[in-house]
Scaffold this active site. Structure first.
Site, short mmCIF file in Angstrom:
data_model
loop_
_atom_site.label_atom_id
_atom_site.label_comp_id
_atom_site.label_asym_id
_atom_site.label_seq_id
_atom_site.Cartn_x
_atom_site.Cartn_y
_atom_site.Cartn_z
N CYS A 100 15.99 -15.36 10.03
CA CYS A 100 16.19 -14.33 11.05
C CYS A 100 16.45 -14.97 12.41
O CYS A 100 15.70 -15.84 12.85
CB CYS A 100 14.95 -13.45 11.12
SG CYS A 100 14.98 -12.30 12.48
N CYS A 106 10.33 -12.31 18.04
CA CYS A 106 9.89 -11.00 17.57
C CYS A 106 8.39 -10.97 17.26
O CYS A 106 7.68 -10.06 17.69
CB CYS A 106 10.70 -10.62 16.34
SG CYS A 106 10.02 -9.28 15.36
N CYS A 109 7.09 -11.38 11.89
CA CYS A 109 6.87 -12.29 10.75
C CYS A 109 6.21 -13.56 11.27
O CYS A 109 6.43 -13.96 12.41
CB CYS A 109 8.19 -12.68 10.10
SG CYS A 109 9.08 -11.33 9.34
N CYS A 187 17.29 -6.45 11.02
CA CYS A 187 16.06 -7.13 10.58
C CYS A 187 16.08 -7.34 9.06
O CYS A 187 16.23 -6.38 8.30
CB CYS A 187 14.84 -6.29 10.97
SG CYS A 187 13.31 -6.84 10.20
N GLN A 311 2.59 3.71 1.95
CA GLN A 311 2.71 2.27 1.78
C GLN A 311 4.11 1.81 2.17
O GLN A 311 5.10 2.49 1.88
CB GLN A 311 2.43 1.90 0.32
CG GLN A 311 1.00 2.10 -0.09
CD GLN A 311 0.11 0.96 0.36
OE1 GLN A 311 0.57 -0.07 0.85
NE2 GLN A 311 -1.19 1.14 0.19
N TYR A 340 -12.18 5.64 0.78
CA TYR A 340 -11.05 5.23 1.66
C TYR A 340 -9.72 5.57 0.99
O TYR A 340 -8.86 4.71 0.84
CB TYR A 340 -11.09 3.73 1.93
CG TYR A 340 -12.39 3.18 2.44
CD1 TYR A 340 -12.66 3.16 3.81
CD2 TYR A 340 -13.34 2.67 1.57
CE1 TYR A 340 -13.85 2.62 4.28
CE2 TYR A 340 -14.54 2.15 2.03
CZ TYR A 340 -14.78 2.12 3.39
OH TYR A 340 -15.96 1.58 3.84
N ASP A 409 -10.84 0.72 -0.74
CA ASP A 409 -9.62 0.16 -0.13
C ASP A 409 -9.77 0.34 1.38
O ASP A 409 -9.09 1.16 1.98
CB ASP A 409 -8.39 0.90 -0.67
CG ASP A 409 -7.09 0.37 -0.10
OD1 ASP A 409 -7.11 -0.67 0.59
OD2 ASP A 409 -6.04 1.01 -0.34
N CYS A 436 -6.95 -5.80 2.35
CA CYS A 436 -5.83 -6.44 3.04
C CYS A 436 -6.33 -7.58 3.93
O CYS A 436 -5.58 -8.13 4.71
CB CYS A 436 -5.06 -5.42 3.85
SG CYS A 436 -6.07 -4.53 5.02
N1 SAH Z 1 -6.01 3.83 -0.47
C1 SAH Z 1 -5.00 4.31 0.40
C2 SAH Z 1 -5.26 4.08 1.90
C3 SAH Z 1 -6.02 2.88 2.31
S1 SAH Z 1 -6.03 2.60 4.04
C4 SAH Z 1 -3.64 3.78 -0.01
O1 SAH Z 1 -3.55 2.88 -0.82
O2 SAH Z 1 -2.64 4.27 0.51
C5 SAH Z 1 -7.73 2.91 4.46
C6 SAH Z 1 -8.06 4.37 4.65
O3 SAH Z 1 -9.46 4.48 4.92
C7 SAH Z 1 -7.37 5.03 5.83
O4 SAH Z 1 -6.70 6.17 5.36
C8 SAH Z 1 -8.51 5.39 6.79
O5 SAH Z 1 -8.27 6.59 7.48
C9 SAH Z 1 -9.67 5.53 5.85
N2 SAH Z 1 -11.01 5.31 6.42
C10 SAH Z 1 -11.39 4.49 7.43
N3 SAH Z 1 -12.71 4.50 7.59
C11 SAH Z 1 -13.22 5.36 6.67
C12 SAH Z 1 -14.55 5.77 6.32
N4 SAH Z 1 -15.60 5.31 6.98
N5 SAH Z 1 -14.69 6.62 5.29
C13 SAH Z 1 -13.62 7.09 4.61
N6 SAH Z 1 -12.35 6.73 4.89
C14 SAH Z 1 -12.14 5.87 5.90
#
Ligand code: SAH
Length: 481
Positions: A100, A106, A109, A187, A311, A340, A409, A436
């Site tokens: 790039c 930027c 990356c 990009c 995503q 989550y 997650d 992540c």
């Molecule tokens: N599993 C989903 C999103 C994961 S991102 C996917 O794969 O698309 C993490 C998520 O957790 C976000 O949507 C955020 O709003 C939520 N979050 C953050 N803190 C939280 C909590 N204390 N309890 C429940 N959800 C929460």
């Protein structure tokens, strides 16, 4: 005697010369601006090269494993040093010219100067190192990272700031820590449909002289252009984020966009008049076309409003969710809690193999989306609850609810301590931890390992090639007792 003392004097002189030579600076002697030579051992969590200088860790952005580099010290902390790359004295065979042209400016990356196969190895190492550091595990059950066959053009959405330079309208990202807008048209990690949409929208805005928002003066209208493609449907959702409700030349804008971009199925305006780093405001108006973008992942259907989270790399998301499904090993009898859960994606991926899925999400709007996605996908065994996972899960456990599998997650900060305790008390057979951030993952795993679980597998997935991000799906199994 005289001779002898002369001899001693000579010897002392010689010795102090040697001493002076060997009196290299310790890490304590080091000052900002000093030049140091460092051998790079590995990549750090932000993609920087990590080496040691007098036993202190040194972080050098742009340096690569196995390189010997000269660097200038920029920051000194008790346990580490930051330095800027000056010169590469021994070059890694995996170093490459970043494809790039605006890679350096930027900041989006961090690893384009490293060949893709080596990026994948480095990400595995980042995960291994995080677990070694926070759990003491040396024999990590790490699976080979799942990379992309073609690691370009993967990102399905761009949110670009709009500015004016020498009378031309420019779309781009602000360079980190500065107020310089870097033009990122073309990009290489964006989906070509996203680039094409942003380019055409930018040209129409320029032709119609739609006033661009100026932050300092707080004048003008257009702030940001957002384009998102539905990978499965081929549809494109285009959103103009404005500081004002009024959008000059609105009718002409719509008509020119429609003529030039036949794949656009939604043209929306979102109003954000606040002085905030948040991109979207509360109010969205559909200027033309469908209210929502259709997308699907495997058998799961999504209907995405302009603000809805989705995503960013659908191809790799499928690999990640399949890893979650393998780890969950469902038979159709299980109660699964998806803490989550966001818009319900993971829960809905698992619903066909589960007895019941309960999702928890803190943002009410996302929960509404999750319910809608469940209805679209025919998942009538999935329920979604608004609330904090660390409050709802303990409440369910108190009521006697016994999840067989829990999926978490969490955001980059990891799971709340109370949630980890609730998981330990809930005694699920399996916990699937999607993360992540390898550091918070490893720290949380330490708590879970001490709480009666063992680590069965860690599957890294490369969701964002050329960046330093690495996603992991880890399986923890409860020790029988
Ligand atoms: N599993 C989903 C999103 C994961 S991102 C996917 O794969 O698309 C993490 C998520 O957790 C976000 O949507 C955020 O709003 C939520 N979050 C953050 N803190 C939280 C909590 N204390 N309890 C429940 N959800 C929460």
């Amino acid at each position: 005697m005289k001779e002898r003392s002369h001899l001693y004097a000579e010897m002392n002189k010689e010795r102090s010369k040697i001493m002076a030579k060997s009196k290299l600076p310790t890490a304590e002697d080091i000052r900002i601006g000093d030049r140091i030579v460092v051998t790079i051992k590995r990549l750090g969590i932000n993609g920087e090269g990590v080496g040691y200088y007098r036993k202190k860790a040194v972080f050098i952005p742009g340096a690569l494993p196995d390189e010997v580099v000269k660097a200038k010290v920029t920051r000194i902390e008790p346990s580490y040093i930051h330095a800027a790359l000056v010169d590469v004295e021994k070059t890694s065979p995996d170093r490459q010219k970043p494809p790039c042209p605006v890679y350096e400016q930027c900041g989006g990356c961090q690893l384009q100067h490293l060949a893709y196969p080596a990026q994948l190895r480095a990400k595995e190492d980042i995960v291994r190192e995080a677990f070694r550091r926070y759990t003491g595990l040396d024999d990590l059950p790490l699976k080979p990272i799942l990379g992309m066959d073609d690691p370009w053009g993967y990102r399905n959405k761009a949110q670009l700031q709009v500015g004016v330079r020498e009378g031309r309208v420019v779309t781009g990202l602000y360079s980190p820590g500065s107020h310089k807008l870097v033009d990122i048209s073309g990009c290489p990690i964006q989906h070509p449909g996203v680039n094409e949409t942003i380019d055409a929208a930018r040209a129409v805005v320029e032709e119609l002289r739609i006033p661009i928002y100026r932050e300092k003066q707080r004048e003008g209208c257009l702030r940001t252009i957002v384009a998102r493609v539905g990978r499965a449907s081929g549809e494109v959702q285009l959103t103009f984020i404005t500081a004002t409700r009024e959008l000059p030349h609105r009718a002409e804008l719509i008509s020119r966009i429609r003529k030039r971009l036949p794949k656009v199925t939604t043209i929306a305006q979102n109003i954000n008049s606040a002085d905030t780093p948040l991109i979207f405001g509360e109010k969205t108006i559909i200027l033309w076309g469908k209210e929502r973008l259709d997308e699907s992942l495997g058998q799961v259907q999504f209907s995405l409003s302009p603000r809805a989270f989705f995503q960013l790399n659908p191809e790799q998301t499928v690999k990640l969710y399949n890893a979650v499904r393998d780890a969950a090993a469902l038979t159709g009898e299980e109660l699964v809690v998806d803490a989550y859960c966001g818009t319900g994606t993971i829960g809905l991926w698992l619903a066909p193999q589960a007895r019941e899925v309960r999702g928890v999400e803190i943002i009410p709007e996302a929960t509404l989306d999750a319910r809608r996605n469940a209805a679209l996908s025919g998942a009538d065994n999935a329920r979604f609850y608004v609330g904090q996972a660390e409050r709802l899960l303990p409440e369910w456990v108190r009521q006697g609810v016994r999840p067989d599998v829990i999926v978490v997650d969490p955001p980059r900060t990891g799971c709340d301590r109370k949630l980890l305790q609730a998981v330990i008390q809930a005694r699920p057979q399996r916990l699937v931890y999607v993360s992540c951030n390898p550091s918070t993952l490893a720290k949380d795993c330490k708590v879970l390992l001490d709480g009666g679980f063992r680590l069965a597998s860690v599957q890294p997935v490369d969701m964002f090639p050329h960046t330093s991000h690495v996603e992991c799906c880890s399986l923890l199994i409860r020790n029988e007792k």
